[in-house]
Design an enzyme around this catalytic site. Structure first.
Site, PDB file in Angstrom:
ATOM      1  N   HIS A  79     -28.130  11.296 -38.424  1.00 25.74           N
ATOM      2  CA  HIS A  79     -29.036  11.078 -39.554  1.00 25.74           C
ATOM      3  C   HIS A  79     -28.924  12.255 -40.517  1.00 25.74           C
ATOM      4  O   HIS A  79     -28.243  13.246 -40.215  1.00 25.74           O
ATOM      5  CB  HIS A  79     -30.493  10.865 -39.087  1.00 25.74           C
ATOM      6  N   ARG A  89     -23.346   6.345 -36.049  1.00 24.64           N
ATOM      7  CA  ARG A  89     -24.040   6.002 -34.795  1.00 24.64           C
ATOM      8  C   ARG A  89     -23.118   5.189 -33.907  1.00 24.64           C
ATOM      9  O   ARG A  89     -22.430   4.270 -34.372  1.00 24.64           O
ATOM     10  CB  ARG A  89     -25.300   5.209 -35.080  1.00 24.64           C
ATOM     11  N   GLN A 117     -27.382   7.517 -45.459  1.00 24.49           N
ATOM     12  CA  GLN A 117     -28.837   7.656 -45.514  1.00 24.49           C
ATOM     13  C   GLN A 117     -29.222   8.528 -46.699  1.00 24.49           C
ATOM     14  O   GLN A 117     -28.430   9.333 -47.183  1.00 24.49           O
ATOM     15  CB  GLN A 117     -29.361   8.346 -44.246  1.00 24.49           C
ATOM     16  N   VAL A 119     -41.900  14.231 -37.316  1.00 24.30           N
ATOM     17  CA  VAL A 119     -43.022  14.051 -38.261  1.00 24.30           C
ATOM     18  C   VAL A 119     -44.312  13.781 -37.485  1.00 24.30           C
ATOM     19  O   VAL A 119     -44.301  13.269 -36.372  1.00 24.30           O
ATOM     20  CB  VAL A 119     -42.772  12.884 -39.251  1.00 24.30           C
TER      21      VAL A 119
HETATM   22  C1  FA5 Z   1     -33.897   8.075 -38.943  1.00 23.52           C
HETATM   23  O1  FA5 Z   1     -32.668   8.180 -38.943  1.00 23.52           O
HETATM   24  C2  FA5 Z   1     -34.783   9.189 -39.365  1.00 23.52           C
HETATM   25  N1  FA5 Z   1     -34.032  10.400 -39.499  1.00 23.52           N
HETATM   26  C3  FA5 Z   1     -35.511   8.798 -40.632  1.00 23.52           C
HETATM   27  C4  FA5 Z   1     -36.645   9.703 -40.978  1.00 23.52           C
HETATM   28  C5  FA5 Z   1     -36.425  10.799 -41.801  1.00 23.52           C
HETATM   29  C6  FA5 Z   1     -37.926   9.496 -40.432  1.00 23.52           C
HETATM   30  C7  FA5 Z   1     -37.470  11.661 -42.120  1.00 23.52           C
HETATM   31  C8  FA5 Z   1     -38.967  10.350 -40.731  1.00 23.52           C
HETATM   32  C9  FA5 Z   1     -38.725  11.418 -41.582  1.00 23.52           C
HETATM   33  P1  FA5 Z   1     -33.833   5.521 -38.383  1.00 23.52           P
HETATM   34  O2  FA5 Z   1     -32.972   5.603 -37.190  1.00 23.52           O
HETATM   35  O3  FA5 Z   1     -34.903   4.485 -38.366  1.00 23.52           O
HETATM   36  O4  FA5 Z   1     -34.505   6.877 -38.731  1.00 23.52           O
HETATM   37  O5  FA5 Z   1     -32.905   5.232 -39.662  1.00 23.52           O
HETATM   38  C10 FA5 Z   1     -33.395   5.269 -40.969  1.00 23.52           C
HETATM   39  C11 FA5 Z   1     -32.836   4.140 -41.825  1.00 23.52           C
HETATM   40  O6  FA5 Z   1     -31.415   4.107 -41.742  1.00 23.52           O
HETATM   41  C12 FA5 Z   1     -33.263   2.750 -41.334  1.00 23.52           C
HETATM   42  O7  FA5 Z   1     -34.535   2.417 -41.837  1.00 23.52           O
HETATM   43  C13 FA5 Z   1     -32.199   1.881 -41.914  1.00 23.52           C
HETATM   44  O8  FA5 Z   1     -32.428   1.649 -43.293  1.00 23.52           O
HETATM   45  C14 FA5 Z   1     -30.967   2.754 -41.804  1.00 23.52           C
HETATM   46  N2  FA5 Z   1     -30.156   2.444 -40.618  1.00 23.52           N
HETATM   47  C15 FA5 Z   1     -30.399   2.776 -39.334  1.00 23.52           C
HETATM   48  N3  FA5 Z   1     -29.423   2.358 -38.518  1.00 23.52           N
HETATM   49  C16 FA5 Z   1     -28.508   1.744 -39.292  1.00 23.52           C
HETATM   50  C17 FA5 Z   1     -27.233   1.111 -39.066  1.00 23.52           C
HETATM   51  N4  FA5 Z   1     -26.694   1.066 -37.861  1.00 23.52           N
HETATM   52  N5  FA5 Z   1     -26.565   0.579 -40.104  1.00 23.52           N
HETATM   53  C18 FA5 Z   1     -27.095   0.651 -41.375  1.00 23.52           C
HETATM   54  N6  FA5 Z   1     -28.274   1.242 -41.660  1.00 23.52           N
HETATM   55  C19 FA5 Z   1     -28.979   1.789 -40.655  1.00 23.52           C
END
Ligand code: FA5
Length: 353
Positions: free
Chosen positions: A183, A209, A223, A266
């Site tokens: 991330h 990932r 992201q 957070v």
């Molecule tokens: C995170 O990665 C956290 N670092 C986000 C965060 C940052 C939370 C700061 C709080 C404070 P998460 O794993 O949910 O969270 O991923 C965030 C976003 O990345 C998701 O909402 C989605 O839009 C996108 N995402 C996650 N996995 C994938 C994937 N495999 N392919 C495409 N987009 C993805």
């Protein structure tokens, strides 16, 4: 028929059979050349009696001129014909459109990032960057995700081949193994270590990932991290910034909803939903008839994260968020498969010119 008339007739018959300029040239040589028939006749003049010489000479010159103009007439006929053939064979349609050139274009994700940066920079946010190859400390520990924390399972990771064996607990001084960042949140730590509040940054970038792919999941996607830190930042600030950003990005008024959620870095944490832009929140297949779309993770920066970055958590407060840029682009351009972004298919890419 006199001898000279015969010669003229003969030359004319030969010319009638010609079909190209070389043959005409051969005839010219056969009659008017150095050893040509008429030239020979001219030479014979010197042996003639005075009175005949003049008369025959005049007749000869007349025939010479006649043959000369016949040669000219036939060769211009052939030249004309050749020219006509050329026009037919080499005809160009000057009105025909030029063939379409294959030109490169800006990738839809790059375009989306540029748009996002424009909107945030108007709100005073700077763009920050961090490395795609991270160490364990920045990607996990500094973000309050210890080795045995169940949240680590959410971020299955591509590990780099390690130069040397990494031993002992992962700390700032012993930052652990190298990996492809899962991330953009490590950029929060890196930026806070080097800068003092007030902070207003976004950090767009590639993340990775190790997971199965489907229409909404890729192993490599982008992201957008956001971080705002100052003495008295609250969730209200987050709501205002997010509503402004999303409304400008989607070019319509967007409602947002915060749902409690958990991320170790957070407290409190929440998921941000927006009203479905596909059906204007009426309910459709995209939003599973709920009128809402899940968009991002966010929350108030955890005190442990401030400590890892070297800030006093009693002094500062801030919000952070992380949103999938691919998903933002999918919503805006109505793309139904995230894998299209990395497939390098020109038919897909050229639609964004
Ligand atoms: C995170 O990665 C956290 N670092 C986000 C965060 C940052 C939370 C700061 C709080 C404070 P998460 O794993 O949910 O969270 O991923 C965030 C976003 O990345 C998701 O909402 C989605 O839009 C996108 N995402 C996650 N996995 C994938 C994937 N495999 N392919 C495409 N987009 C993805």
């Amino acid at each position: 028929m006199s001898k000279l008339d015969e010669l003229k007739k003969e030359a004319e018959n030969a010319l009638k059979k010609t079909s190209n300029l070389t043959e005409i040239d051969d005839i010219r040589r056969a009659y008017l050349g150095r050893k040509g028939k008429l030239t020979q006749e001219l030479r014979s003049l010197k042996d003639m009696a005075e009175k005949d010489r003049k008369k025959y000479g005049n007749a000869l010159n007349k025939i010479k001129e006649d043959i000369g103009s016949m040669l000219e007439e036939y060769s211009s006929k052939i030249r004309e014909e050749q020219y006509r053939n050329r026009i037919i064979n080499e005809w160009l349609d000057v009105t025909r459109p030029l063939p379409k050139k294959l030109r490169g274009s800006v990738h839809p994700i790059t375009k989306t990032i540029a748009e996002i940066e424009d909107i945030f920079s108007a709100m005073g946010f700077e763009t920050a960057e961090g490395p795609q190859i991270e160490n364990e400390w920045y990607n996990f520990e500094a973000l309050n995700i210890p080795e045995d924390h169940p949240a680590r399972d959410l971020w299955d990771t591509f590990w780099m081949k390690q130069d040397k064996e990494v031993k002992g607990p992962v700390t700032k001084q012993n930052p652990g193994r190298m990996l492809l960042r899962t991330h953009t949140s490590p950029v929060q730590i890196r930026y806070m270590q080097k800068n003092n509040p007030p902070i207003r940054i976004i950090a767009p970038g590639q993340v990775f990932r190790y997971e199965a792919t489907d229409a909404s999941h890729e192993i490599q996607f982008r992201q957008l991290e956001g971080l705002m830190v100052d003495k008295d930042i609250s969730i209200a600030n987050f709501r205002a910034v997010m509503k402004e950003f999303l409304s400008r990005y989607f070019k319509k008024d967007i409602s947002i909803r915060l749902r409690p959620s958990f991320f170790p870095f957070v407290e409190p944490g929440f998921e941000v939903d927006i009203n479905c832009i596909n059906c204007d929140a009426k309910g459709c297949s995209v939003c599973s008839q709920t009128g809402w779309l899940e968009l991002m993770g966010a929350g108030m920066v955890h005190p442990r994260v401030f400590e890892a970055a070297g800030y006093n958590p009693d002094e500062y407060a801030g919000f952070a968020f992380g949103v999938g840029i691919d998903r933002l682009a999918m919503m805006k351009y109505k793309i139904d498969d995230v894998r299209l972004f990395n497939a390098g298919d020109i038919r897909f890419l050229e639609q964004f010119k």
